[in-house]
Design a protein around this motif. Structure first.
Motif, PDB file in Angstrom:
ATOM      1  N   GLY B 138       0.822  -1.202   0.000  1.00  0.00           N
ATOM      2  CA  GLY B 138       0.000   0.000   0.000  1.00  0.00           C
ATOM      3  C   GLY B 138       0.858   1.253   0.000  1.00  0.00           C
ATOM      4  O   GLY B 138       0.421   2.325   0.400  1.00  0.00           O
ATOM      5  N   ALA B 139       2.100   1.098  -0.452  1.00  0.00           N
ATOM      6  CA  ALA B 139       2.977   2.252  -0.667  1.00  0.00           C
ATOM      7  C   ALA B 139       2.800   2.718  -2.107  1.00  0.00           C
ATOM      8  O   ALA B 139       2.445   1.926  -2.971  1.00  0.00           O
ATOM      9  CB  ALA B 139       4.431   1.872  -0.412  1.00  0.00           C
ATOM     10  N   LEU B 140       3.051   3.989  -2.334  1.00  0.00           N
ATOM     11  CA  LEU B 140       3.081   4.495  -3.698  1.00  0.00           C
ATOM     12  C   LEU B 140       4.539   4.455  -4.127  1.00  0.00           C
ATOM     13  O   LEU B 140       5.351   5.263  -3.666  1.00  0.00           O
ATOM     14  CB  LEU B 140       2.530   5.924  -3.745  1.00  0.00           C
ATOM     15  CG  LEU B 140       2.569   6.610  -5.101  1.00  0.00           C
ATOM     16  CD1 LEU B 140       1.767   5.834  -6.131  1.00  0.00           C
ATOM     17  CD2 LEU B 140       2.039   8.032  -4.987  1.00  0.00           C
ATOM     18  N   ALA B 141       4.878   3.471  -4.944  1.00  0.00           N
ATOM     19  CA  ALA B 141       6.277   3.181  -5.221  1.00  0.00           C
ATOM     20  C   ALA B 141       6.495   3.085  -6.718  1.00  0.00           C
ATOM     21  O   ALA B 141       5.762   2.376  -7.404  1.00  0.00           O
ATOM     22  CB  ALA B 141       6.673   1.865  -4.552  1.00  0.00           C
ATOM     23  N   PHE B 142       7.485   3.805  -7.196  1.00  0.00           N
ATOM     24  CA  PHE B 142       7.695   3.787  -8.649  1.00  0.00           C
ATOM     25  C   PHE B 142       9.152   4.025  -9.006  1.00  0.00           C
ATOM     26  O   PHE B 142       9.906   4.639  -8.248  1.00  0.00           O
ATOM     27  CB  PHE B 142       6.791   4.811  -9.347  1.00  0.00           C
ATOM     28  CG  PHE B 142       6.801   6.166  -8.717  1.00  0.00           C
ATOM     29  CD1 PHE B 142       7.711   7.119  -9.111  1.00  0.00           C
ATOM     30  CD2 PHE B 142       5.904   6.484  -7.704  1.00  0.00           C
ATOM     31  CE1 PHE B 142       7.726   8.368  -8.528  1.00  0.00           C
ATOM     32  CE2 PHE B 142       5.910   7.743  -7.101  1.00  0.00           C
ATOM     33  CZ  PHE B 142       6.827   8.683  -7.522  1.00  0.00           C
TER      34      PHE B 142
END
Lengths: 199, 475
Positions: B138-142
């Motif tokens: 549920g992390a915003l990871a890119f």
């Protein structure tokens, strides 16, 4: 890093009739061991260039500065080396109907203008430069328009990205003008957020 | 109107929002490795800038590192120079580094979660497209490019235009022999390598909720292969349990406060996604790729498709070129494809559950004659756990090679590569031309399919193994 400004460019074009050109094709991984931003030109499309018939090897396209590519150009890895390789080779702009997100972001940060046009327009440009390799394509960022013989096509690019490209502005300097906002945000971060400091 | 998970995490990180500008997002965790950071550190040096938040930055070595003889100097001088550059940069700027030989070294996307640094509701970036892996929490990871690496080092922020959101809802129960890898390969085949372009994906539905954290990581890892920079899964008790007690997990009252926040991180019932794809989990079967992009896949029980069957001209051409490169014929059953090499590892499938799954299949069996099987743990910690469970012995007894942690054969940057024309079944994430070595041919598979393929010598699933494995005691 300061970026190369882009206003308008006119040049001959290479038709690359392939879809899903991934960044491993643009610059294979073994080239990624270099620690500089230059010297990647010989790695550009390295595997395909071994084929004398590959479009980049054809003498009529030598010195071309516009790459007209198939859809989903730049998929795969986040390597910015793909952008540097295209620029080191001499390309100023790439036209495709669809770019991978990370590649597009990287290109715009380096002043390599990636232009999205409908596939029908890409088809027209391919037909034009295949019939006449000396035909020139103009990519005009001022007017957001691509022009070539028989083709006039407007393209979209958000105003902020356009402004930064036209002026060759360095993103980090722009961001650091908002230092106070960053400091304010930092002071309000919850205590439970992770830290890399070893206990 | 309600918000999606991605929108909530995004909104919580906006440092500055102004009309006509991209949002300026705060970055909670910046992971570094040797390949995409040297030019960024150079940029800092030229501008005389420090690393703004050393406490949110961590580095490891993975892409170039050999998986044999790690106590000896690295043979390739260019690889060695790149690792030495990272070491110098980390020393000069004060960045925490886990180099080759360190107990916390490993593939960057395996290291972050196992240290407990990857947490729900955080923003995570790394100069590597498989940073999407961390979205499983549920992390915003890119993934980001090197210019952005420099930007984050200097400012701990990134200016970004907010992407659209796409729900990928997977309902129903996966069959026993269907894994997270089969599911994500099937999703990519369905929406295409450009299908997620411009979106943050959110995987949800009953089939996703039942998955372990490691399986969720496998799914989010390959979001980029569908064109999406990020993929996310709402955190739940499975997530909290995974994080609790890890070295960098919040402690005591902080943990309770964190969980209270994490529980708010799910898409609201009235949230509107810009697009939605629905997948019936019960329709899925073991899945493999036949082509040269991850969208060119099909159920293992099917055959190599006929390019002529594609209506779209560019897809048809892509399929023709893929078959030519892969040395395959239209109509050939996928199970008839023989392989030379089997690779189990990578940020997609190099975690302990993957190794257990593969070991359970090769245990008491033998890798087929003429097949080389490499088992490469995703990190030193994974390797230690596997050794504790005796998995290394299971693999070596079967004739597989047990290696040190690293990216290994996922990409051609270290000594583990395919020779021209060699064919692999690989648990990694990309089957691009030459990805695993010049002229190499890659079939992407799950660890279970990889293991069965190693035993039979052709693409196969565990169900194809008719023999009864010899138990350890009977040998």
């Amino acid at each position: 890093m300061a970026m190369e400004a882009f206003t308008t460019h006119t040049g001959r074009a290479v038709p690359l009739r392939r879809s899903n050109v991934d960044t491993d094709q643009i610059i294979p991984a073994h080239w990624l061991k270099k620690v500089t931003r230059d010297g990647f030109e010989d790695g550009l499309f390295e595997a395909w260039r071994k084929d004398p018939e590959f479009v980049l090897n054809r003498p009529e396209y030598e010195g071309a500065t516009v790459l007209v590519a198939g859809p989903d150009f730049g998929t795969g890895s986040s390597r910015e080396h793909a952008v540097w390789a295209l620029q080191n080779y001499g390309f100023k702009t790439v036209i495709s109907s669809r770019f991978a997100d990370i590649f597009r972001g990287n290109s715009l940060k380096n002043g390599l203008l990636t232009v999205v046009l409908p596939q029908e327009t890409v088809d027209e440009l391919w037909a034009l430069v295949e019939a006449d390799p000396t035909a020139e394509i103009t990519v005009d960022l001022q007017d957001r328009q691509v022009r070539a013989e028989g083709v006039t096509a407007d393209f979209e690019l958000d105003e902020n990205a356009r402004w930064r490209l036209l002026n060759g502005l360095d993103d980090i300097s722009i961001t650091l003008q908002n230092e106070a906002d960053i400091a304010t945000y930092e002071s309000g971060r919850p205590a439970h957020k992770p830290s890399t400091v070893q206990a | 109107m309600g918000r999606t998970l991605a929108e909530k995490v995004w909104d919580d990180h906006v440092v500055r929002r102004a009309e006509g500008e991209p949002d300026l997002l705060f970055i909670d965790l910046h992971l570094l490795h040797e390949v995409t950071s040297p030019q960024a550190f150079d940029g800092l040096r030229q501008a005389g800038r420090p690393v703004r938040r050393l406490d949110l930055t961590i580095a490891t070595e993975d892409h170039n590192t050999p998986t044999l003889d790690i106590d000896k100097p690295i043979a390739d001088p260019v690889s060695r120079a790149q690792l030495e550059t990272l070491r110098k940069n980390c020393a000069d700027f004060g960045v925490r580094l886990h180099p080759l030989g360190d107990v916390e070294q490993g593939v960057v996307h395996v290291v972050g979660p196992q240290l407990g640094l990857t947490q729900p509701g955080t923003t995570v970036v790394c100069g590597d497209s498989h940073t999407s892996t961390h979205g499983a929490f549920g992390a915003l990871a890119f993934g980001i490019g090197t210019s952005q690496v420099e930007h984050v080092l200097a400012t701990q922020t990134l200016p970004l235009a907010r992407p659209k959101t796409m729900a990928i809802t997977v309902e129903g129960e996966l069959a026993d022999d269907v894994t997270a890898k089969d599911l994500i390969l099937a999703i990519i085949a369905k929406i295409g390598t450009g299908g997620g372009q411009g979106y943050i994906l959110e995987y949800r539905g009953s089939a996703i909720e039942k998955l372990s954290m490691e399986a969720r990581m496998t799914i989010c890892n390959m979001s980029i292969e569908a064109g999406a920079r990020a993929g996310m899964i709402a955190p739940d008790q499975t997530t909290f349990d995974y994080i609790e007690g890890r070295p960098h997990a919040p402690q005591g009252a902080d943990f309770d406060a964190a969980v209270a926040y994490w529980k708010t991180l799910k898409s609201d019932d009235d949230a509107v996604f810009d697009a939605e794809v629905v997948i019936d989990a019960t329709s899925l079967a073991p899945f493999v790729t036949w082509g040269t992009n991850p969208g060119q896949g099909a159920p293992l029980s099917s055959s190599v498709p006929d390019p002529a069957s594609y209506e779209d001209a560019s897809e048809r051409l892509a399929a023709e070129k893929a078959l030519e490169y892969m040395g395959l014929e239209a109509g050939q059953p996928l199970r008839d494809i023989n392989v030379d090499t089997v690779f189990v590892g990578s940020c997609t499938n190099g975690r302990i559950e993957d190794l257990r799954a593969a070991a359970a299949i090769v245990g008491g069996r033998k890798v087929a004659d003429g097949v080389r099987m490499l088992v490469v743990p995703g990190s030193v910690r994974v390797a230690l756990q596997a050794v504790e469970e005796g998995l290394d012995k299971v693999f070596t007894a079967a004739g597989a090679e047990w290696r040190h942690a690293g990216c290994s054969m996922c990409l051609g940057m270290n000594p583990d590569q395919l020779a021209p024309g060699e064919r692999s079944a690989s648990t990694s994430n990309r089957n691009f031309e030459g990805r695993q070595g010049k002229g190499g041919r890659t079939h992407l598979v799950s660890p279970q399919v990889a293991a069965a393929t190693a035993v039979l010598g052709h693409l196969a699933s565990p169900a194809d193994l008719s023999d009864t494995p010899v138990t350890a005691g009977a040998r």
